[in-house]
Design a protein around this motif. Structure first.
Motif, PDB file in Angstrom:
ATOM      1  N   ASN A  75       0.810  -1.211   0.000  1.00 16.67           N
ATOM      2  CA  ASN A  75       0.000   0.000   0.000  1.00 16.67           C
ATOM      3  C   ASN A  75       0.843   1.261   0.000  1.00 16.67           C
ATOM      4  O   ASN A  75       0.314   2.363  -0.018  1.00 16.67           O
ATOM      5  N   ARG A  76       2.153   1.113   0.060  1.00 12.22           N
ATOM      6  CA  ARG A  76       3.089   2.234   0.065  1.00 12.22           C
ATOM      7  C   ARG A  76       2.803   3.210   1.195  1.00 12.22           C
ATOM      8  O   ARG A  76       2.269   4.290   1.009  1.00 12.22           O
ATOM      9  N   GLY A  77       3.183   2.796   2.392  1.00 14.50           N
ATOM     10  CA  GLY A  77       3.042   3.662   3.553  1.00 14.50           C
ATOM     11  C   GLY A  77       4.130   4.722   3.542  1.00 14.50           C
ATOM     12  O   GLY A  77       4.741   5.025   2.520  1.00 14.50           O
ATOM     13  N   LYS A  78       4.399   5.269   4.697  1.00 15.60           N
ATOM     14  CA  LYS A  78       5.387   6.328   4.818  1.00 15.60           C
ATOM     15  C   LYS A  78       6.787   5.765   4.569  1.00 15.60           C
ATOM     16  O   LYS A  78       7.181   4.753   5.141  1.00 15.60           O
ATOM     17  N   ALA A  79       7.531   6.422   3.697  1.00 24.35           N
ATOM     18  CA  ALA A  79       8.892   5.982   3.379  1.00 24.35           C
ATOM     19  C   ALA A  79       9.814   6.378   4.526  1.00 24.35           C
ATOM     20  O   ALA A  79       9.834   7.533   4.940  1.00 24.35           O
ATOM     21  N   LYS A  80      10.568   5.411   5.038  1.00 28.86           N
ATOM     22  CA  LYS A  80      11.465   5.681   6.167  1.00 28.86           C
ATOM     23  C   LYS A  80      12.904   5.406   5.769  1.00 28.86           C
ATOM     24  O   LYS A  80      13.192   4.444   5.064  1.00 28.86           O
ATOM     25  N   THR A  81      13.798   6.251   6.236  1.00 25.41           N
ATOM     26  CA  THR A  81      15.226   6.104   5.978  1.00 25.41           C
ATOM     27  C   THR A  81      15.798   5.057   6.920  1.00 25.41           C
ATOM     28  O   THR A  81      15.502   5.056   8.112  1.00 25.41           O
ATOM     29  N   VAL A 133      20.572   1.461  -2.807  1.00 18.96           N
ATOM     30  CA  VAL A 133      20.822   2.619  -1.948  1.00 18.96           C
ATOM     31  C   VAL A 133      19.585   3.514  -1.912  1.00 18.96           C
ATOM     32  O   VAL A 133      19.194   4.012  -0.853  1.00 18.96           O
ATOM     33  N   GLN A 134      18.945   3.692  -3.055  1.00 21.07           N
ATOM     34  CA  GLN A 134      17.740   4.519  -3.091  1.00 21.07           C
ATOM     35  C   GLN A 134      16.608   3.892  -2.279  1.00 21.07           C
ATOM     36  O   GLN A 134      15.813   4.607  -1.682  1.00 21.07           O
ATOM     37  N   GLY A 135      16.530   2.564  -2.245  1.00 15.69           N
ATOM     38  CA  GLY A 135      15.526   1.913  -1.417  1.00 15.69           C
ATOM     39  C   GLY A 135      15.749   2.131   0.064  1.00 15.69           C
ATOM     40  O   GLY A 135      14.806   2.203   0.839  1.00 15.69           O
ATOM     41  N   CYS A 136      17.019   2.226   0.466  1.00 15.03           N
ATOM     42  CA  CYS A 136      17.336   2.444   1.868  1.00 15.03           C
ATOM     43  C   CYS A 136      17.288   3.919   2.271  1.00 15.03           C
ATOM     44  O   CYS A 136      17.054   4.255   3.426  1.00 15.03           O
ATOM     45  N   LEU A 137      17.533   4.794   1.300  1.00 17.07           N
ATOM     46  CA  LEU A 137      17.502   6.238   1.535  1.00 17.07           C
ATOM     47  C   LEU A 137      16.465   6.878   0.618  1.00 17.07           C
ATOM     48  O   LEU A 137      16.818   7.487  -0.400  1.00 17.07           O
ATOM     49  N   PRO A 138      15.170   6.750   0.926  1.00 22.45           N
ATOM     50  CA  PRO A 138      14.139   7.185  -0.015  1.00 22.45           C
ATOM     51  C   PRO A 138      14.042   8.680  -0.221  1.00 22.45           C
ATOM     52  O   PRO A 138      13.558   9.135  -1.254  1.00 22.45           O
TER      53      PRO A 138
END
Length: 143
Positions: A75-81, A133-138
């Motif tokens: 559902n694509r919740g809040k992106a977290k670093t 890296v982009q997945g971990c640092l959105p």
């Protein structure tokens, strides 16, 4: 009352096993017949409370493959670093990603001064690892 009166009224172990077997057979027959133990409201509630599907991806970083569970909600919740990633990577203003080279933590007495010096530099992350890296640092813009 005598003790023998209580002993005689007790069911024998073979009778207990037979009654348990009958209960188990009846239970299995109800399952195969499709009889539900839940009301329709419970079934509807279960459909509403279904878990979202989870996607896992491997994380490649710092000189080798690491198996990290990068779980993302469907559902694509809040992106977290990821706090571990923000400590390991440095993104320049031009969008390049740098990280520390592996192999300089220990067992380096046998290395030459030149080799240790070269391992002290930062290395640029290759284009194949940029999506990880982009997945971990959105929230960081990486080119």
């Amino acid at each position: 009352m005598e003790y023998s009166a209580f002993v005689e009224n007790r069911p024998r172990p073979t009778e207990r096993r037979a009654s348990l077997a009958l209960v188990a057979i009846g239970f299995l027959a109800m399952i195969f017949a499709g009889i539900s133990f839940f009301s329709r409201e419970d079934q509807a509630l279960g459909a509403v409370m279904a878990r979202p599907t989870m996607v896992t991806a491997p994380l490649y970083s710092m000189g080798g493959m690491r198996s990290a569970d990068v779980s993302v909600d469907a559902n694509r919740g809040k992106a977290k670093t990821r706090s571990s990633a923000k400590k390991r990577y440095k993104i320049t203003s031009s969008g390049k990603v740098f990280s520390k080279m592996a192999g300089k933590q220990h067992l380096n007495t046998k290395m030459s001064r030149k080799q240790k010096s070269q391992l002290g530099r930062k290395r640029q992350i290759g284009p194949a690892d940029i999506p990880n890296v982009q997945g971990c640092l959105p929230h960081i813009k990486v080119k």
